[in-house]
Design an enzyme around this catalytic site. Structure first.
Site, short mmCIF file in Angstrom:
data_model
loop_
_atom_site.label_atom_id
_atom_site.label_comp_id
_atom_site.label_asym_id
_atom_site.label_seq_id
_atom_site.Cartn_x
_atom_site.Cartn_y
_atom_site.Cartn_z
N SER A 15 1.10 -1.26 0.03
CA SER A 15 -0.18 -0.05 -0.08
C SER A 15 0.98 1.22 0.11
O SER A 15 1.85 1.46 -0.96
CB SER A 15 -0.85 -0.03 1.37
OG SER A 15 -1.91 0.92 1.18
N HIS A 43 -8.08 -5.06 -0.90
CA HIS A 43 -6.88 -4.41 -0.57
C HIS A 43 -6.07 -5.06 0.56
O HIS A 43 -4.87 -5.08 0.51
CB HIS A 43 -6.94 -3.00 -0.29
CG HIS A 43 -5.51 -2.09 -0.09
ND1 HIS A 43 -4.66 -2.06 -1.04
CD2 HIS A 43 -5.34 -1.48 0.87
CE1 HIS A 43 -3.88 -1.52 -0.59
NE2 HIS A 43 -3.91 -0.85 0.66
N ASP A 103 -8.78 -5.85 -5.18
CA ASP A 103 -8.31 -4.58 -4.64
C ASP A 103 -9.40 -3.48 -5.36
O ASP A 103 -9.13 -3.25 -6.45
CB ASP A 103 -7.01 -4.06 -4.59
CG ASP A 103 -6.56 -3.13 -3.75
OD1 ASP A 103 -7.13 -2.04 -3.52
OD2 ASP A 103 -5.37 -3.44 -3.19
#
Lengths: 354, 354
Positions: free
Chosen positions: B147, B330, B301
């Protein structure tokens, strides 16, 4: 009563011979699925075209979340599937939308945050009374709707299987999925994070919360690629920020916060399986549908996903399922661009011709 | 200074021979990409394993949004790709996370909402100083991250092409996409809709806004099917509401509102193309990467989509791209379930062996 419109709609009642094109049908004391009752309840509506002598040309087209009947006229017009030269199109307003009975226009004790919980089922009970008691219609050629309009469309087919010839729910489901519920939890939390909301007792709209509501909604309403390709420019917006303010904030700042929350409750609790007689079983309710069904989904819809819609359609006897090829996400079904609108129009025409 | 932790980290400085496993590196007067400067700036970190004599076994693993270095240890351990018996793993804390310099732990005039804007580039400048000036490392075997950790990973490879042998960014992009930015606008608006936020001048955390922030985040963090299949039960939550409160609200109520907003600014403005020397051209920056690259995306995601990640990876010379087959959205890259974690571990091992 105060509402969110300038001019109150003319009240009409069962048996009136007025045949108004726009009005508010008197539901009297309207008992809800929950057991609560709304007194002096009203169902707003607008119609297009003329009911024919045999009363066989009626179409019912319920409004989606937060819209008024005048906001959803894009599929109606000469040469379109919903041609007022041929059909009598009734657009009933969702309870809570500010025109039908709503937190904003209901007197105490059901005013504002005290407005009772209303289901999709309740909406269709009210609409059925309008259609039968005011217009004297006993057979409907088509019920159709986008988003929450699709929810009401499914409900019509399950509540009145002998009355509805065809249905076209698009970009909506017969039961709200858990993820869709979470999306709605998010926008609800954003709105109510504003202390100016005051638990619904505000005298002035909680605009900070409503703007937050709108900004959260923006991410869900269109697809990732819609934003990447800046397709909002096709709607006349010059930048992403212009779009967030000019499309999304504008859309919801026109409304009343308690109304938005009332309709949100209806959406979160939508479940065709809870229709009396089906014992909570969604598949049984879907399987009871006798209308010829055209079910459509937006290819990139983030909260009414094609997979969820196709799953439900598979339980509707003989239903045909079509995916709208579009980057416009959920808004593929909202008449915002000519390609998607034409796709829907073509398939509605085929359905009406069958 | 006050932070969001109980015990302050021990301060260390360039040239110290302390070799602490956990501390805060003194950045002194740290000039940012914007031209602002943070005085008495600090970069928190934790290390695992021992640096070998040739200083050739270092791995850098930056933290993602809102996490502390102790929150991201799932890929580290004996027998795993990040094996502390073999590697010296440095986990630097994101500026703004409450351990590194942040609104919550910085003295006036840069305290709270006055904290300056920090970029991903700035973070890597600080991390490079820690790695070279404190640990004396000139070559890194691997930089990896999930991320926002992936953002920093890309930045390492572009800022220091001669220093980084391998990179493994996963579930993140080198430039924040417009839709991702809109998602972040939504959570930001939800938090700041709470008047208790007071433009960042609160004495007590604006918890109503933080809970709203968490509820909006919940819809984006996992996939539609994660919620439909109730996979949160695998994490020990008994219901959807239990999950929204016990996972999401708990996660963010631990943090500081201004810190969350500071890191959000970093995320929204992430753009590898803005690295000095690339003239705003993302493709050129990606094309400059010399590290052997493994790029991974989570199949479902919703904000770092596989398509966006694959697009960027296609400009990194020789990069291999892998999709983590997962319904965890995600969060596939966050070590929450053994199947996804094992997939990532296997591919990291292959990369490290190459």
């Amino acid at each position: 009563m105060s509402g969110t419109i300038g001019t109150p709609l003319t009240r009409v009642a069962a048996g009136d011979a007025t045949n108004l094109a726009e009005g508010a049908f008197d539901l009297g004391t309207f008992v809800l699925q929950s057991g609560s009752a709304l007194r002096e309840a009203q169902l707003a509506f607008k119609t297009h075209g003329q009911l024919n002598a045999s009363k066989s040309n009626a179409i019912v087209y319920p409004t989606p979340y937060s819209a008024h009947h005048s906001d959803v006229e894009w599929p109606i017009g000469p040469g379109k599937a919903l041609d007022p030269e041929e059909y009598f199109i009734i657009v009933p307003d969702l309870l809570g939308n500010g025109l039908s009975s709503s937190p904003s226009n209901t007197a105490a004790p059901h005013d504002r945050a005290h407005f009772p919980n209303v289901t999709v089922y309740d909406n269709v009970v009210a609409q059925h009374r309008l259609v039968t008691e005011y217009f004297g219609i006993s057979r409907i050629a088509l019920v159709l709707g986008w988003s929450m309009g699709a929810q009401q469309t499914y409900q019509w087919a399950a509540s009145h299987p002998g009355m509805v010839a065809r249905i076209a729910p698009f970009c909506g489901t017969a039961r709200t999925t858990p993820h869709n519920l979470v999306f709605l939890e998010g926008i609800k939390a954003a709105l109510t994070a504003d202390a100016a909301w005051m638990g619904g007792a505000y005298e002035v709209q909680p605009t900070r919360g409503m703007r937050a509501f709108a900004r959260v909604y923006a991410g869900w309403g269109f697809s990732q690629l819609f934003y990447k390709q800046e397709l909002y420019r096709q709607l006349g917006f010059s930048s992403l920020e212009d779009f967030l303010v000019g499309f999304w904030e504008r859309r919801f700042l026109k409304r009343d916060a308690n109304n938005l929350l009332a309709m949100l409750w209806t959406w979160q609790h939508n479940d065709l399986g809870s229709t009396p007689g089906y014992g909570g079983e969604l598949r049984r309710a879907l399987g009871s549908i006798r209308a010829k069904a055209l079910v459509m989904a937006g290819e990139t819809d983030l909260y009414f996903t094609p997979a969820d819609i196709e799953y439900e359609a598979s339980y509707v006897p003989g239903a045909s399922f079509r995916v709208i090829p579009s980057l416009w996400g959920h808004q593929a079904g909202n008449g915002l661009n000519p390609v998607d609108s034409s796709f829907i129009d073509v398939h509605l025409k085929r359905l009406l011709a069958s």
